[in-house]
Scaffold this motif. Sequence first.
Motif, mmCIF file in Angstrom:
data_model
loop_
_atom_site.group_PDB
_atom_site.id
_atom_site.type_symbol
_atom_site.label_atom_id
_atom_site.label_comp_id
_atom_site.label_asym_id
_atom_site.label_seq_id
_atom_site.Cartn_x
_atom_site.Cartn_y
_atom_site.Cartn_z
ATOM 1 N N ASN A 1 0.819 -1.210 0.000
ATOM 2 C CA ASN A 1 0.000 0.000 0.000
ATOM 3 C C ASN A 1 0.849 1.255 0.000
ATOM 4 O O ASN A 1 0.436 2.293 -0.507
ATOM 5 N N GLN B 1 -4.590 2.987 -4.806
ATOM 6 C CA GLN B 1 -4.345 3.033 -3.364
ATOM 7 C C GLN B 1 -2.869 2.836 -3.033
ATOM 8 O O GLN B 1 -2.518 2.644 -1.867
ATOM 9 N N GLN C 1 -4.521 5.973 -8.005
ATOM 10 C CA GLN C 1 -5.887 5.511 -7.846
ATOM 11 C C GLN C 1 -5.937 4.082 -7.310
ATOM 12 O O GLN C 1 -6.942 3.640 -6.772
ATOM 13 N N SER D 1 -0.146 9.788 -4.461
ATOM 14 C CA SER D 1 -1.055 8.649 -4.357
ATOM 15 C C SER D 1 -1.600 8.304 -5.733
ATOM 16 O O SER D 1 -1.975 9.192 -6.499
#
Length: 202
Positions: free
Chosen positions: A17, A83, A81, A79
């Motif tokens: 992430n 995540q 899309q 960031s």
Amino acid sequence: MDLNHSDDTLAAASVPNTAKILIAGGFGVGKTTLVGSISEIRPLRTEEPLSERSVGVDSTRGVSAKTTTTVAMDFGRISFQSQLVLYLFGTPGQERFWFMWDDLAIGAIGAVVIADTRRVADCFAAIDYFERNGTPFIIAVNCFDGAPRFEADDIRIALTLQPEVPVVMCDARERDSVKKVLVSLVRYVMNSRSQPNQVSIG
């Protein structure tokens, strides 16, 4: 390359992430500019004015108009899309600050080494560092106005790079150009981790 498609592909791949990326290269190649142009937050900068103490220590060959220097690091964030959040750490370019690289490199998945064709040898130290530490890296050639233009293969030869190391052209002032550089690095890192079938960025 379709940036939206790139985001969708990153989402489908097995990536963390968050990821830490180093932005390295010689003095005045555009590290601070690159981080600032892509960061979605106000970038943290540790720039100080060049002073008389730097005379004979920091070479301004090819960047005579430069009046400041990074003394610790630059920091930014972007960031996708998917995540996926990338944290960008720009390293200081002068040799007297290289002792900080080891701390900045902790936890980094890879690095972007910025090159300037007017003084391409200035990125050798960064290349040597990442090769020695086994850190995946790509070369981003910052296309300065008026600088000589070379093909990627010519730059690869000049830097004695392995054939698989990507060499991409960019404009560190342009957000979309920098985004393509970061996508190229993430793709290369994932390929280096033996997951070539999971990544397909057009």
